[in-house]
Design a protein around this motif. Structure first.
Motif, PDB file in Angstrom:
ATOM      1  N   ARG A  20       0.830  -1.210   0.000  1.00  0.00           N
ATOM      2  CA  ARG A  20       0.000   0.000   0.000  1.00  0.00           C
ATOM      3  C   ARG A  20       0.863   1.258   0.000  1.00  0.00           C
ATOM      4  N   MET A  21       1.983   1.216   0.729  1.00  0.00           N
ATOM      5  CA  MET A  21       2.894   2.357   0.724  1.00  0.00           C
ATOM      6  C   MET A  21       3.471   2.583  -0.673  1.00  0.00           C
ATOM      7  N   ALA A  22       3.787   1.500  -1.366  1.00  0.00           N
ATOM      8  CA  ALA A  22       4.305   1.614  -2.733  1.00  0.00           C
ATOM      9  C   ALA A  22       3.248   2.236  -3.650  1.00  0.00           C
ATOM     10  N   ALA A  23       2.014   1.798  -3.525  1.00  0.00           N
ATOM     11  CA  ALA A  23       0.928   2.371  -4.332  1.00  0.00           C
ATOM     12  C   ALA A  23       0.753   3.858  -4.021  1.00  0.00           C
ATOM     13  N   LEU A  24       0.786   4.200  -2.755  1.00  0.00           N
ATOM     14  CA  LEU A  24       0.647   5.601  -2.353  1.00  0.00           C
ATOM     15  C   LEU A  24       1.819   6.435  -2.886  1.00  0.00           C
ATOM     16  N   TYR A  25       3.016   5.868  -2.843  1.00  0.00           N
ATOM     17  CA  TYR A  25       4.185   6.571  -3.370  1.00  0.00           C
ATOM     18  C   TYR A  25       3.964   6.906  -4.850  1.00  0.00           C
ATOM     19  N   THR A  35      13.061   1.687 -15.919  1.00  0.00           N
ATOM     20  CA  THR A  35      14.083   1.919 -14.906  1.00  0.00           C
ATOM     21  C   THR A  35      13.393   2.002 -13.545  1.00  0.00           C
ATOM     22  N   TYR A  36      14.156   1.767 -12.489  1.00  0.00           N
ATOM     23  CA  TYR A  36      13.561   1.863 -11.147  1.00  0.00           C
ATOM     24  C   TYR A  36      13.055   3.275 -10.875  1.00  0.00           C
ATOM     25  N   TYR A  37      13.844   4.264 -11.246  1.00  0.00           N
ATOM     26  CA  TYR A  37      13.509   5.667 -10.966  1.00  0.00           C
ATOM     27  C   TYR A  37      13.691   6.498 -12.222  1.00  0.00           C
ATOM     28  N   ALA A  38      12.817   7.465 -12.423  1.00  0.00           N
ATOM     29  CA  ALA A  38      12.890   8.323 -13.600  1.00  0.00           C
ATOM     30  C   ALA A  38      14.211   9.077 -13.616  1.00  0.00           C
ATOM     31  N   THR A  39      14.852   9.090 -14.759  1.00  0.00           N
ATOM     32  CA  THR A  39      16.139   9.781 -14.885  1.00  0.00           C
ATOM     33  C   THR A  39      15.969  11.222 -15.333  1.00  0.00           C
ATOM     34  N   THR A  40      14.735  11.648 -15.556  1.00  0.00           N
ATOM     35  CA  THR A  40      14.500  13.017 -15.995  1.00  0.00           C
ATOM     36  C   THR A  40      14.571  14.003 -14.842  1.00  0.00           C
ATOM     37  N   THR A  41      14.666  13.483 -13.619  1.00  0.00           N
ATOM     38  CA  THR A  41      14.737  14.362 -12.453  1.00  0.00           C
ATOM     39  C   THR A  41      16.198  14.506 -12.024  1.00  0.00           C
ATOM     40  N   PRO A  42      16.536  15.571 -11.326  1.00  0.00           N
ATOM     41  CA  PRO A  42      17.907  15.712 -10.835  1.00  0.00           C
ATOM     42  C   PRO A  42      18.287  14.530  -9.944  1.00  0.00           C
ATOM     43  N   THR A  43      19.560  14.167  -9.963  1.00  0.00           N
ATOM     44  CA  THR A  43      20.007  12.995  -9.203  1.00  0.00           C
ATOM     45  C   THR A  43      19.823  13.167  -7.704  1.00  0.00           C
ATOM     46  N   ASN A  44      19.750  14.380  -7.223  1.00  0.00           N
ATOM     47  CA  ASN A  44      19.566  14.577  -5.781  1.00  0.00           C
ATOM     48  C   ASN A  44      18.090  14.734  -5.395  1.00  0.00           C
ATOM     49  N   TYR A  45      17.206  14.504  -6.344  1.00  0.00           N
ATOM     50  CA  TYR A  45      15.773  14.581  -6.074  1.00  0.00           C
ATOM     51  C   TYR A  45      15.378  13.365  -5.242  1.00  0.00           C
ATOM     52  N   PRO A  46      14.916  13.540  -4.006  1.00  0.00           N
ATOM     53  CA  PRO A  46      14.700  12.389  -3.115  1.00  0.00           C
ATOM     54  C   PRO A  46      13.480  11.531  -3.433  1.00  0.00           C
ATOM     55  N   THR A  47      12.538  12.049  -4.222  1.00  0.00           N
ATOM     56  CA  THR A  47      11.315  11.288  -4.487  1.00  0.00           C
ATOM     57  C   THR A  47      10.989  11.283  -5.979  1.00  0.00           C
ATOM     58  N   PRO A  48      11.807  10.593  -6.776  1.00  0.00           N
ATOM     59  CA  PRO A  48      11.546  10.551  -8.219  1.00  0.00           C
ATOM     60  C   PRO A  48      10.393   9.612  -8.546  1.00  0.00           C
ATOM     61  N   PRO A  49       9.769   9.793  -9.716  1.00  0.00           N
ATOM     62  CA  PRO A  49       8.817   8.786 -10.168  1.00  0.00           C
ATOM     63  C   PRO A  49       9.517   7.423 -10.210  1.00  0.00           C
ATOM     64  N   ALA A  50       8.768   6.365  -9.929  1.00  0.00           N
ATOM     65  CA  ALA A  50       9.367   5.030  -9.822  1.00  0.00           C
ATOM     66  C   ALA A  50       8.521   4.011 -10.563  1.00  0.00           C
ATOM     67  N   ALA A  61      12.799   0.664   2.129  1.00  0.00           N
ATOM     68  CA  ALA A  61      14.019   1.315   2.616  1.00  0.00           C
ATOM     69  C   ALA A  61      13.796   2.741   3.100  1.00  0.00           C
ATOM     70  N   GLY A  62      12.770   3.395   2.573  1.00  0.00           N
ATOM     71  CA  GLY A  62      12.533   4.781   2.940  1.00  0.00           C
ATOM     72  C   GLY A  62      13.291   5.764   2.074  1.00  0.00           C
ATOM     73  N   HIS A  63      14.001   5.264   1.067  1.00  0.00           N
ATOM     74  CA  HIS A  63      14.776   6.120   0.159  1.00  0.00           C
ATOM     75  C   HIS A  63      15.115   5.308  -1.084  1.00  0.00           C
ATOM     76  N   THR A  64      15.593   5.995  -2.105  1.00  0.00           N
ATOM     77  CA  THR A  64      16.020   5.291  -3.306  1.00  0.00           C
ATOM     78  C   THR A  64      17.368   4.627  -3.035  1.00  0.00           C
ATOM     79  N   VAL A  65      17.616   3.534  -3.745  1.00  0.00           N
ATOM     80  CA  VAL A  65      18.907   2.857  -3.653  1.00  0.00           C
ATOM     81  C   VAL A  65      19.329   2.472  -5.062  1.00  0.00           C
ATOM     82  N   GLU A  66      20.620   2.470  -5.306  1.00  0.00           N
ATOM     83  CA  GLU A  66      21.128   2.131  -6.634  1.00  0.00           C
ATOM     84  C   GLU A  66      20.850   0.671  -6.996  1.00  0.00           C
ATOM     85  N   HIS A  67      21.050  -0.227  -6.031  1.00  0.00           N
ATOM     86  CA  HIS A  67      20.801  -1.648  -6.260  1.00  0.00           C
ATOM     87  C   HIS A  67      20.313  -2.251  -4.956  1.00  0.00           C
TER      88      HIS A  67
END
Length: 147
Positions: A20-25, A35-50, A61-67
């Motif tokens: 449910r948290m993933a759906a809400l996100y 891709t896991y996260y949209a690359t059209t946003t700045p790399t330091n953007y904490p909440t990119p489209p996913a 995890a509460g944050h994005t992770v590379e792998h």
């Protein structure tokens, strides 16, 4: 109970909660494909489209992770269990199996990555599937610890 005993103040987070948290996100921050996260946003953007798997990762995890192998063991276990519950739902509701040239199934389960990246897929379908998977998970894990 001893006077110094501190009972837990919150319930443990369940697989259904993480779905449910993933759906809400995705509802709040957007959905992407390929891709896991949209690359059209700045790399330091904490909440990119996913994508669906990326949103599950953020929920765990509460944050994005590379792998996702970079996650600590408990978080990785939550991620894998939540992704597995999502795959179980996809197998039932949206079966999509890869077949080789001889007609043999290459994979017994619907890939959440291929399913998410289907060109005909919409954000609303992904969000609805995550929520439905959460409902199924709740039904499988009744109150009181029964299965």
């Amino acid at each position: 109970m001893k006077a110094t005993h501190q009972p837990p103040t919150h319930a443990p987070v369940t697989t259904a909660d993480l779905l449910r948290m993933a759906a809400l996100y995705l509802r709040q921050h957007g959905w992407t494909q390929g891709t896991y996260y949209a690359t059209t946003t700045p790399t330091n953007y904490p909440t990119p489209p996913a994508c669906a798997a990326g949103a599950i990762g953020i929920a765990c995890a509460g944050h994005t992770v590379e792998h996702f192998t970079q996650l600590d063991p408990d978080t990785l276990a939550d991620y894998l269990a939540t992704l597995a519950a999502f795959v179980d739902h996809l197998d039932t509701a949206y079966p999509m199996f890869l077949i080789d040239d001889d007609g043999f199934a290459l994979d017994e389960h619907t890939s959440p990555y291929s399913w998410n990246d289907d060109p005909a897929r919409t954000a609303e379908q992904v969000i609805t599937a995550l929520e439905a998977a959460a409902d199924e998970s709740d039904q499988l894990h009744l109150t009181g610890g029964q299965n």
